[in-house]
Design a protein around this motif. Structure first.
Motif, PDB file in Angstrom:
ATOM      1  N   TYR A   1      50.849  33.100  40.399  1.00 34.43           N
ATOM      2  CA  TYR A   1      52.235  32.656  40.270  1.00 34.43           C
ATOM      3  C   TYR A   1      53.167  33.739  39.723  1.00 34.43           C
ATOM      4  O   TYR A   1      54.315  33.858  40.170  1.00 34.43           O
ATOM      5  CB  TYR A   1      52.312  31.381  39.417  1.00 34.43           C
ATOM      6  CG  TYR A   1      51.841  31.541  37.992  1.00 34.43           C
ATOM      7  CD1 TYR A   1      52.746  31.770  36.963  1.00 34.43           C
ATOM      8  CD2 TYR A   1      50.489  31.449  37.670  1.00 34.43           C
ATOM      9  CE1 TYR A   1      52.319  31.917  35.653  1.00 34.43           C
ATOM     10  CE2 TYR A   1      50.055  31.588  36.367  1.00 34.43           C
ATOM     11  CZ  TYR A   1      50.966  31.827  35.363  1.00 34.43           C
ATOM     12  OH  TYR A   1      50.543  31.981  34.069  1.00 34.43           O
ATOM     13  N   ILE A   2      52.698  34.552  38.775  1.00 35.86           N
ATOM     14  CA  ILE A   2      53.566  35.605  38.232  1.00 35.86           C
ATOM     15  C   ILE A   2      53.764  36.706  39.270  1.00 35.86           C
ATOM     16  O   ILE A   2      54.887  37.180  39.487  1.00 35.86           O
ATOM     17  CB  ILE A   2      52.983  36.192  36.933  1.00 35.86           C
ATOM     18  CG1 ILE A   2      52.780  35.104  35.883  1.00 35.86           C
ATOM     19  CG2 ILE A   2      53.911  37.278  36.382  1.00 35.86           C
ATOM     20  CD1 ILE A   2      52.143  35.599  34.593  1.00 35.86           C
TER      21      ILE A   2
ATOM     22  N   ASN B   1      53.555  36.420  42.503  1.00 40.27           N
ATOM     23  CA  ASN B   1      54.399  35.900  43.579  1.00 40.27           C
ATOM     24  C   ASN B   1      55.866  35.870  43.162  1.00 40.27           C
ATOM     25  O   ASN B   1      56.758  36.204  43.953  1.00 40.27           O
ATOM     26  CB  ASN B   1      53.945  34.494  43.979  1.00 40.27           C
ATOM     27  CG  ASN B   1      52.607  34.509  44.702  1.00 40.27           C
ATOM     28  OD1 ASN B   1      52.173  35.543  45.201  1.00 40.27           O
ATOM     29  ND2 ASN B   1      51.950  33.366  44.757  1.00 40.27           N
ATOM     30  N   TYR B   2      56.113  35.474  41.926  1.00 42.46           N
ATOM     31  CA  TYR B   2      57.493  35.441  41.427  1.00 42.46           C
ATOM     32  C   TYR B   2      58.093  36.849  41.411  1.00 42.46           C
ATOM     33  O   TYR B   2      59.248  37.048  41.805  1.00 42.46           O
ATOM     34  CB  TYR B   2      57.530  34.838  40.030  1.00 42.46           C
ATOM     35  CG  TYR B   2      58.902  34.892  39.389  1.00 42.46           C
ATOM     36  CD1 TYR B   2      59.900  33.997  39.758  1.00 42.46           C
ATOM     37  CD2 TYR B   2      59.190  35.865  38.424  1.00 42.46           C
ATOM     38  CE1 TYR B   2      61.160  34.062  39.184  1.00 42.46           C
ATOM     39  CE2 TYR B   2      60.445  35.932  37.846  1.00 42.46           C
ATOM     40  CZ  TYR B   2      61.429  35.027  38.228  1.00 42.46           C
ATOM     41  OH  TYR B   2      62.677  35.104  37.665  1.00 42.46           O
TER      42      TYR B   2
ATOM     43  N   GLN C   1      58.881  37.915  44.970  1.00 42.82           N
ATOM     44  CA  GLN C   1      60.075  37.237  45.472  1.00 42.82           C
ATOM     45  C   GLN C   1      61.338  37.791  44.824  1.00 42.82           C
ATOM     46  O   GLN C   1      62.361  37.977  45.496  1.00 42.82           O
ATOM     47  CB  GLN C   1      59.957  35.735  45.217  1.00 42.82           C
ATOM     48  CG  GLN C   1      58.886  35.058  46.055  1.00 42.82           C
ATOM     49  CD  GLN C   1      58.618  33.628  45.616  1.00 42.82           C
ATOM     50  OE1 GLN C   1      59.295  33.103  44.733  1.00 42.82           O
ATOM     51  NE2 GLN C   1      57.624  32.999  46.224  1.00 42.82           N
ATOM     52  N   SER C   2      61.258  38.073  43.521  1.00 39.56           N
ATOM     53  CA  SER C   2      62.415  38.637  42.824  1.00 39.56           C
ATOM     54  C   SER C   2      62.742  40.024  43.359  1.00 39.56           C
ATOM     55  O   SER C   2      63.914  40.373  43.556  1.00 39.56           O
ATOM     56  CB  SER C   2      62.134  38.715  41.316  1.00 39.56           C
ATOM     57  OG  SER C   2      61.915  37.436  40.784  1.00 39.56           O
TER      58      SER C   2
ATOM     59  N   HIS D   1      64.363  39.644  46.650  1.00 44.70           N
ATOM     60  CA  HIS D   1      65.707  39.093  46.483  1.00 44.70           C
ATOM     61  C   HIS D   1      66.699  40.182  46.094  1.00 44.70           C
ATOM     62  O   HIS D   1      67.772  40.308  46.685  1.00 44.70           O
ATOM     63  CB  HIS D   1      65.674  37.994  45.419  1.00 44.70           C
ATOM     64  CG  HIS D   1      67.025  37.445  45.074  1.00 44.70           C
ATOM     65  ND1 HIS D   1      67.736  36.626  45.930  1.00 44.70           N
ATOM     66  CD2 HIS D   1      67.805  37.610  43.963  1.00 44.70           C
ATOM     67  CE1 HIS D   1      68.884  36.301  45.366  1.00 44.70           C
ATOM     68  NE2 HIS D   1      68.955  36.881  44.172  1.00 44.70           N
TER      69      HIS D   1
END
Length: 310
Positions: free
Chosen positions: A291-292, A294-295, A298-299, A302
């Protein structure tokens, strides 16, 4: 990339669906038979609590080495079976065969600093252990036996404590792992040794660590267990799961029935992701979860998209 594609496809395979159903049935069975299981847990704890080896302050240090010595043999055995060759992440891999003296030296170097800490530090008391017992132990310079609680944990407590400790450890080690990769000095002095495996990624790379990194790993795991007030029996179970996950991540095999495929939604990382980390070194910093990472991915995408639009 091909390995990652295979991983994605295998998550929806009939085999994985069957294994997930079996896991659900196992959970339901444990729930229905929890009284009988708890009786066995209680009996096991009564035996272990007074066993001279389990009672000693050196047990967990020894048990880690014992578990690693056994579990690390699994990928080595798989490498000799032609059936598993199609699941190799590196086709040309020829894992080295460590000699007995090398293994003994490796085990000794692992245990010595930890055994020294075990000898002089009074471990934080477990739940249900009287503070008076801990105060008496603090009067001794040399620690010999652990102060163990009388009652065994429940099955639910064991599962929750092991799972929670893994989640906490994963987040803690992400910070450490990310930091040593982002700082050139820390990487060279602490972590580069772990990525130096010319023969390819294999199970023995799991313990290819500097003393500083090994201590960081062990202390992070211990801190995670303390945060959840893990019972000694939960800690023992944690060691088995923890070592198993670490060795599988470094084994060099992306098996279609591995834990990262059985657990849905891509929550777990697995061998293919960790192999990608060892190859590229710039992502997949979490040891078990995703999860970290992937975040962060994505960041990054972005903000990269915003920069492109400027």
């Amino acid at each position: 990339m091909a390995a990652m594609g295979t991983t994605c496809r295998s998550r929806g395979s009939p085999l994985i669906l069957v294994l997930r159903v079996l896991c659900v049935l196992a959970v339901v069975t444990c729930y229905l038979l929890q009284s009988a299981i708890q009786h066995n847990i209680d009996s096991l704890w009564r035996y272990l609590r007074h066993h001279v080896l389990y009672e000693t302050v050196y047990f967990e240090t020894w048990f880690v080495v014992f578990c690693y010595s056994i579990i690390a043999l699994v990928p080595e055995a798989m490498a000799k079976v032609p059936f598993f060759s199609k699941y190799r992440l590196e086709r040309s891999l020829t894992a080295p065969r460590p000699s007995i003296p090398h293994l003994m030296t490796e085990g000794t170097l692992y245990m010595l600093p930890l055994a020294a800490l075990d000898t002089v530090i009074v471990k934080r008391r477990f739940p249900e252990v009287s503070e008076n017992v801990i105060e008496l132990k603090r009067l001794d310079w040399i620690q010999r036996a652990r102060a163990l609680p009388e009652r065994a944990p429940t099955l639910g407590q064991m599962v929750l404590q092991v799972a929670a400790a893994l989640i906490i450890y994963d987040a803690m080690f992400f910070v450490i792992h990310y930091s040593v990769h982002r700082n050139a000095f820390l990487y060279r002095t602490i972590h580069a040794h772990h990525h130096d495996h010319p023969a390819g990624l294999h199970g023995r790379v799991t313990n290819r660590l500097t003393v500083a990194e090994r201590l960081a790993l062990v202390l992070s795991a211990n801190f995670s267990l303390r945060l959840v007030s893990a019972h000694p029996l939960s800690r023992t179970g944690f060691i088995v799961v923890f070592i198993g996950l670490l060795v599988e991540n470094h084994a060099g095999f992306d098996l279609p029935w591995s834990y990262d495929k059985i657990i849905p939604f891509g929550v777990m990382g697995g061998a293919a992701r960790h192999h990608a980390h060892h190859v590229y070194g710039a992502r997949q910093y979490q040891p078990f979860f995703t999860y970290i990472d992937n975040y962060m991915e994505q960041s990054k995408q972005h903000f990269s998209g915003k920069d492109d639009n400027l």
